[in-house]
Design a protein around this motif. Sequence first.
Motif, short mmCIF file in Angstrom:
data_model
loop_
_atom_site.label_atom_id
_atom_site.label_comp_id
_atom_site.label_asym_id
_atom_site.label_seq_id
_atom_site.Cartn_x
_atom_site.Cartn_y
_atom_site.Cartn_z
N ILE A 222 -35.64 -39.54 -14.12
CA ILE A 222 -35.64 -38.35 -13.26
C ILE A 222 -36.77 -38.40 -12.25
O ILE A 222 -36.60 -38.08 -11.07
CB ILE A 222 -35.72 -37.08 -14.13
N ALA A 223 -37.96 -38.83 -12.71
CA ALA A 223 -39.10 -38.92 -11.79
C ALA A 223 -38.86 -39.97 -10.72
O ALA A 223 -39.27 -39.80 -9.56
CB ALA A 223 -40.37 -39.24 -12.58
N ALA A 224 -38.19 -41.06 -11.06
CA ALA A 224 -37.93 -42.11 -10.08
C ALA A 224 -36.85 -41.73 -9.08
O ALA A 224 -36.81 -42.28 -7.97
CB ALA A 224 -37.53 -43.40 -10.80
N ILE A 225 -35.97 -40.79 -9.45
CA ILE A 225 -34.86 -40.43 -8.58
C ILE A 225 -35.11 -39.09 -7.89
O ILE A 225 -35.00 -38.97 -6.67
CB ILE A 225 -33.54 -40.39 -9.38
N ILE B 238 -33.18 -53.93 -4.77
CA ILE B 238 -33.79 -55.11 -4.14
C ILE B 238 -33.10 -55.44 -2.82
O ILE B 238 -33.76 -55.73 -1.80
CB ILE B 238 -33.72 -56.30 -5.11
N ALA B 239 -31.77 -55.37 -2.81
CA ALA B 239 -31.03 -55.65 -1.58
C ALA B 239 -31.37 -54.64 -0.48
O ALA B 239 -31.54 -55.00 0.69
CB ALA B 239 -29.53 -55.67 -1.87
N VAL C 65 -33.25 -55.06 3.44
CA VAL C 65 -32.69 -54.60 4.72
C VAL C 65 -33.53 -53.49 5.34
O VAL C 65 -33.19 -52.99 6.43
CB VAL C 65 -31.23 -54.11 4.56
N GLY C 66 -34.61 -53.08 4.69
CA GLY C 66 -35.52 -52.10 5.26
C GLY C 66 -35.21 -50.66 4.94
O GLY C 66 -35.70 -49.75 5.61
N MET C 67 -34.44 -50.39 3.90
CA MET C 67 -34.10 -49.02 3.50
C MET C 67 -35.28 -48.41 2.75
O MET C 67 -35.80 -49.02 1.81
CB MET C 67 -32.86 -49.03 2.62
N PRO C 68 -35.75 -47.23 3.15
CA PRO C 68 -36.87 -46.62 2.43
C PRO C 68 -36.44 -46.14 1.04
O PRO C 68 -35.26 -45.88 0.80
CB PRO C 68 -37.26 -45.43 3.32
N TYR C 69 -37.41 -46.04 0.14
CA TYR C 69 -37.20 -45.61 -1.23
C TYR C 69 -36.10 -46.42 -1.93
O TYR C 69 -35.10 -45.88 -2.43
CB TYR C 69 -36.83 -44.12 -1.29
N PRO C 70 -36.23 -47.73 -1.98
CA PRO C 70 -35.16 -48.53 -2.63
C PRO C 70 -35.01 -48.24 -4.11
O PRO C 70 -33.89 -48.30 -4.64
CB PRO C 70 -35.61 -49.97 -2.38
N ALA C 71 -36.11 -47.91 -4.80
CA ALA C 71 -36.00 -47.59 -6.23
C ALA C 71 -35.19 -46.31 -6.44
O ALA C 71 -34.40 -46.21 -7.39
CB ALA C 71 -37.39 -47.44 -6.84
N MET C 72 -35.38 -45.34 -5.54
CA MET C 72 -34.61 -44.11 -5.64
C MET C 72 -33.12 -44.38 -5.46
O MET C 72 -32.28 -43.91 -6.24
CB MET C 72 -35.07 -43.11 -4.58
#
Length: 384
Positions: free
Chosen positions: A89-92, A234-235, A239-246
């Motif tokens: 939940i904290a990561a998303i 990771i992908a 490609v430069g997308m912010p917040y990839p972990a989210m």
Amino acid sequence: MAAEEATRIAMRRDRLLAALTLTAAIGLLLATPFALKSGAEFFLPLTIALVISVAMVPILEWLERRHVPSPLAAIFCILAFLIVANIAIAAILVPATEFFRLLPNRIGQIQDNLKPLLDLYSHLEKYLNRAIRTVASAPIRSSPTAAVAPPSSILELAATSAPTVIVQFVFGVLIVFFFLSGWTRMRRRTITGRTSFDGAMATARVIQDIVDDVSAYLGTITLINIILGCITGIALYWVGMPYPAMWGGIVALLNYVPYFGPIVGAFLLAVGGLMTFDDIWLALLPPAIMYGLHLVEANAITPFVVGHRLTISPLLILISLSFWGWVWGTAGALLAVPLLIIVQTVLQAAGKPDIAGFLFEHGTLVQPSRGRRRPRGEEDETRG
């Protein structure tokens, strides 16, 4: 004759009682969805807690085999689940709240990215009716106030429903604890309470099949979704997308909902891409990456890993998604497949009911023999 008449009357009485029982069962079956929907504040956390409890039974049994007391093992399972859930939940939730809070300020950029499509649409204005022409001729830069409303309303809804959520959370945790702490004793009583050895073995087999199927499905799908989310994150990072972990967490979470979840994830990624990039083709690259990875996972990896044991009819999955989504919304859609597995396992063990045979046995569907000519051979035997 009197005995035959009494037997006939008893059969009619039994069929009448069976018909009344079937009618009452159909009425109860039709009323159950509305009761579940109106009583969602009670039934939803109860069902979630029971599904989570069944999924964690293998961990509980693993701890009990190592001489950990059942209450302590149940507490350990609950703490482990809460830690994992809080990390997810904290990561998303936290990055998503911050990212989509920028949505009202990025509407102009989204419209700039969509301007070629809007221009193409405006060129077709002469082929549309008056209402469509009115919508298409609106200024491109207009910023509708409805785009600002969803984040605000969601926060207000969360704030106003906080006491209810807390009560449901505590209720669910207690259900999980008492279910797990008393699981071994409850299963032993259920099995030993049967009057026959075959009944006890059948009950034990049904219980074990439910635990094995639900835990295997949720454990396998959770592992696959985590890997899919990591690869997607990771992908998107490259490609430069912010917040990839989210975004990876959102993809992993939505992938629990068959068919519809990946579509919603692709839509959210398209909105995020339009908010981030200035080129429409670059903005559509994140949802294309995500959906391409999902197609590989759904058509190659998951069938190979899960195997044929947990293969479920796509039609049944769609019906279950529609039903539980209508009853409990998003939470119901997440529970649709585990509940379908439980129902399917119980029905496979119990067998399919023969309603027609139950209602119309002892020849009740056969026409009476009065007035029907018997074959010549039977007449000769009767005479002899």
